[in-house]
Motif scaffolding. Structure first.
Motif, mmCIF file in Angstrom:
data_model
loop_
_atom_site.group_PDB
_atom_site.id
_atom_site.type_symbol
_atom_site.label_atom_id
_atom_site.label_comp_id
_atom_site.label_asym_id
_atom_site.label_seq_id
_atom_site.Cartn_x
_atom_site.Cartn_y
_atom_site.Cartn_z
ATOM 1 N N ASP A 95 0.750 -1.297 0.102
ATOM 2 C CA ASP A 95 -0.066 0.098 0.136
ATOM 3 C C ASP A 95 0.805 1.242 0.125
ATOM 4 O OD1 ASP A 95 -2.283 -1.603 0.081
ATOM 5 O OD2 ASP A 95 -2.431 -1.492 2.179
ATOM 6 N N TRP A 96 1.907 1.233 0.894
ATOM 7 C CA TRP A 96 2.985 2.315 0.861
ATOM 8 C C TRP A 96 3.444 2.435 -0.494
ATOM 9 C CZ3 TRP A 96 5.090 5.357 5.347
ATOM 10 C CH2 TRP A 96 4.401 5.000 6.507
ATOM 11 N N ARG B 98 2.536 1.858 -3.446
ATOM 12 C CA ARG B 98 1.376 2.277 -4.459
ATOM 13 C C ARG B 98 1.093 3.739 -4.172
ATOM 14 N NH1 ARG B 98 -0.309 2.265 -9.224
ATOM 15 N NH2 ARG B 98 -2.623 2.660 -9.778
ATOM 16 N N CYS B 99 1.161 4.138 -2.997
ATOM 17 C CA CYS B 99 0.959 5.619 -2.735
ATOM 18 C C CYS B 99 2.065 6.574 -3.187
ATOM 19 C CB CYS B 99 0.727 5.803 -1.170
ATOM 20 S SG CYS B 99 -0.656 4.925 -0.549
ATOM 21 N N ALA C 294 2.184 9.495 -5.961
ATOM 22 C CA ALA C 294 2.671 10.796 -5.633
ATOM 23 C C ALA C 294 3.358 11.228 -6.351
ATOM 24 C CB ALA C 294 3.058 10.671 -4.067
ATOM 25 N N PHE D 142 -0.310 12.717 -2.906
ATOM 26 C CA PHE D 142 -1.544 11.857 -2.749
ATOM 27 C C PHE D 142 -1.797 11.545 -1.530
ATOM 28 C CE2 PHE D 142 -3.532 7.445 -3.236
ATOM 29 C CZ PHE D 142 -4.307 7.720 -4.231
ATOM 30 N N ARG D 143 -3.294 11.218 -1.110
ATOM 31 C CA ARG D 143 -3.921 11.059 0.094
ATOM 32 C C ARG D 143 -4.593 9.700 0.004
ATOM 33 N NH1 ARG D 143 -4.389 15.883 3.161
ATOM 34 N NH2 ARG D 143 -4.084 17.737 1.827
ATOM 35 N N VAL D 144 -4.341 8.803 1.288
ATOM 36 C CA VAL D 144 -4.788 7.775 1.200
ATOM 37 C C VAL D 144 -5.082 6.928 2.559
ATOM 38 C CG1 VAL D 144 -2.788 6.146 0.877
ATOM 39 C CG2 VAL D 144 -5.065 5.421 -0.007
ATOM 40 N N VAL E 202 -4.452 3.729 4.936
ATOM 41 C CA VAL E 202 -3.946 2.397 4.782
ATOM 42 C C VAL E 202 -3.871 1.857 5.970
ATOM 43 C CG1 VAL E 202 -2.462 2.968 2.712
ATOM 44 C CG2 VAL E 202 -1.659 3.042 5.083
ATOM 45 N N TYR F 211 -0.107 11.391 3.741
ATOM 46 C CA TYR F 211 -0.143 12.391 2.829
ATOM 47 C C TYR F 211 1.297 12.308 2.499
ATOM 48 C CZ TYR F 211 -0.499 17.081 0.749
ATOM 49 O OH TYR F 211 -0.396 18.068 -0.001
#
Length: 617
Positions: free
Chosen positions: A70-71, A73-74, A78, A84-86, A88, A99
């Motif tokens: 997940d990290w 991919r963020c 970005a 990018f905000r998400v 996880v 963020y």
């Protein structure tokens, strides 16, 4: 390059030293990565509050293997978009809001905050489904390649099906052939992106008839354009269809009422002249019957009289429904009303049935408008005559109760089905192919205006019994012959004002034959002029309502200003503005309906003059 990286790290160390205390006071944890994901800086909150590794040097070691993807991919997103905000999953069964900002020099700055768990997709769909179910909307989805169909629980209810294994054929068999063909065509168009899928159709199964509408679209396609997921909603339209049906019925009734209004205007425009003609025919026939005639001639004149009465009754039947006339209430002997109506009733029914009058009581006084009650009786008997077979019987009788007098009309026809018995008095309801449904509805209207009631029964032995109940009157009406004797016709002066020549002539002849002193005028203006020249002024004025220059009510106002004691009787032929200007309170002596019998004319004049003498005495 190694020297440059060393300088950068040294710079970062100085920078972190300067801002380390500030970062510790923030709610966020801060992580700074190099472009190759080496950890350049992390604040203490990263491991104290969020459980991230304190000794890790690379991103791969900072989080657990489940969170690493997940990290990564963020960070990729970005680097493409700048930031990018998400939300996880975190290391301690919690959730983190990241963020991520990509810096121009390649470094990655990540701000970490605690977060609420993200809303599960299935939970969202479940919530939508529960909300839509309240509004009778079901959701469904078709996986096109496999043909797998998913329905929400509401779809079962909307289509009247039991929950269980489902496929489109489960309810397709409950559709009409026309609906099947239409739905198949719309699905093909929607699949090919050439049309929308929004058919309305009817499902008819063991659960009853249900009206529904589908709305759907292809939500996902392959690269070659072939559909994968076909998603839609089913809406319950049963109530809408019922309301649309009621609206269509109301529109039909409104159209019929509008047509009736125009018919009423047209009828009102011609009724005055028509009833004048009938009055002339009837009056002259009655004058001839007073002569000593040959029996054959007398029979012919009687036929003319019956035909005139028939024409007048048919005209009044429609006019009584389309005109809201004030009642002319008086004490009436129902026995006399029934006996005098029988000849006309027999003429109305003709040879189709025999009208029988059972023995009547000596008297049965009721309070009502004689003309309206006669028309109600005519409509009931005419309805019975049309219902029974040729050679049938219609029996008339009276039943005197403590508070009402019941007029019974009994026929031996096929009777009225109980299923429609409660509707026969409704306007526009008719069982006849070409009927308009006004006859019995006008009967109920008249009876309601008299504070009475009308009912219909079907005895076990067959036939139909109509009961018209009118409140009793406990005051005795004056006897006509006695009233004539008391008024002394030869000493009474009656002035007649009527713009129709033939009506004026026959009315004058009828009154003269009854020994009244009569003077006739073609216009109200001529009558007013005669007041200045004639020494013998009228005791009573018999006036038409509608005349070209001045109406009867206007003449009455002018005349009462000069002769307060004069009596007035109006003759009306149901013109369109019939009673607009008539006085609010009219007794039985004030209104004479055209066409009228000789006896009705003489009774109205005699009673009005008797009332004048009674008031003067």
């Amino acid at each position: 390059m190694e020297d440059s990286l060393a300088e950068s790290n040294a710079s970062l160390t100085d920078w972190s030293s300067d801002f380390a205390m500030l970062f510790e006071h923030l709610e966020e944890g801060i992580v700074v990565l190099s472009s190759d994901h080496r950890i350049l800086f992390r604040s203490n909150k990263c491991h104290l509050q969020f459980g991230l590794s304190k000794t890790a040097e690379w991103l791969d070691d900072l989080t657990g293997p489940e969170q690493l993807k997940d990290w990564q991919r963020c960070i990729e997103l970005a680097q493409k978009e700048g930031s990018f905000r998400v939300v996880v999953p975190g290391a301690n069964d919690g959730f983190l809001r990241l963020y991520v900002c990509a810096q121009p020099d390649g470094r990655i700055v990540i701000s970490i905050r605690p977060a609420e768990p993200p809303i599960d997709r299935d939970d969202i769909l479940g919530a939508y489904e529960r909300v839509l179910a309240k509004y009778d909307i079901g959701l469904w989805r078709i996986h096109v390649p496999s043909g797998e169909l998913w329905w929400s629980d509401k779809c079962y209810e909307l289509l009247g099906l039991e929950p269980g294994p489902i496929c489109t054929s489960v309810y397709i068999n409950d559709l009409s052939e026309q609906d099947k063909s239409r739905i198949s065509s719309q699905i093909n168009l929607a699949m090919s992106q050439k049309g929308q899928y929004a058919p309305c159709f009817t499902v008819n199964n063991d659960s009853g008839v249900r009206h529904v509408q589908d709305r759907a679209a292809v939500l996902q396609r392959n690269d070659d354009g072939t559909p994968i997921s076909f998603v839609g909603a089913t809406v319950n339209r049963t109530r809408i269809v019922e309301l649309e049906s009621q609206l269509a019925t109301l529109r039909t009734q409104i159209d019929e009422a509008e047509a009736l209004r125009h018919t009423g205007r047209l009828t009102g425009a011609v009724a005055h002249d028509l009833n004048n003609v009938i009055t002339v025919i009837l009056g002259n026939a009655e004058l001839m019957l007073l002569e000593d005639l040959d029996p054959e001639h007398e029979k012919s004149i009687t036929n003319i009289q019956t035909a005139a009465l028939h024409a007048g009754a048919l005209s009044s039947r429609m006019l009584n429904f389309v005109r809201d006339l004030p009642l002319s209430m008086t004490s009436i002997d129902a026995v006399n009303l029934l006996e005098e109506s029988v000849p006309l009733l027999r003429a109305l029914v003709g040879e189709n049935a025999e009208v029988i009058l059972e023995p009547l009581p000596d008297t049965a006084f009721i309070l009502g408008d004689r003309h309206r009650l006669e028309q109600a009786l005519y409509n009931v008997v005419l309805n019975a005559g049309q219902a029974i077979q040729r050679g049938g019987h219609i029996t008339l009788s009276l039943n005197v109760e403590p508070d009402v007098v019941q007029l019974l009309v009994v026929d031996d026809g096929p009777g009225i089905d109980e299923a429609i018995r409660g509707q026969i008095f409704s306007p526009f309801f008719s069982t006849k192919e070409n009927g308009v449904g006004l006859g019995l509805s006008s009967v109920k209207r008249v009876v309601d205006e008299h504070s009475g009631y009308v009912s219909v029964d079907a005895p076990e032995e067959g036939g139909t019994v109509f009961t018209i109940a009118i409140p009793r009157s406990f005051s005795t009406p004056e006897d006509f012959v006695l009233a004539v004797e008391q008024t002394e016709p030869e000493n009474s002066i009656v002035w007649v004002v009527e713009d129709e020549l033939l009506v004026r002539v026959v009315t004058e002849q009828l009154l003269t034959q009854a020994k009244y002193e009569v003077r006739a005028f073609a216009t109200p203006e001529r009558l007013l002029q005669a007041l200045d020249t004639d020494e013998r002024l009228p005791d009573l004025v018999l006036s038409d309502v509608i005349m070209p220059a001045m109406s009867g009510p206007d003449l009455r106002k002018k005349l009462l200003a000069r002769m307060p004691s004069v009596r007035f009787v109006f003759m009306t032929g149901y013109a369109d503005d019939l009673l607009v200007d008539l006085p609010q309170k009219l007794d039985s002596r004030s209104l004479l309906h055209k066409p009228f019998h000789r006896s009705e004319l003489l009774r109205a004049v005699a009673e009005a003059l008797a009332a004048q003498r009674q008031q003067a005495g």
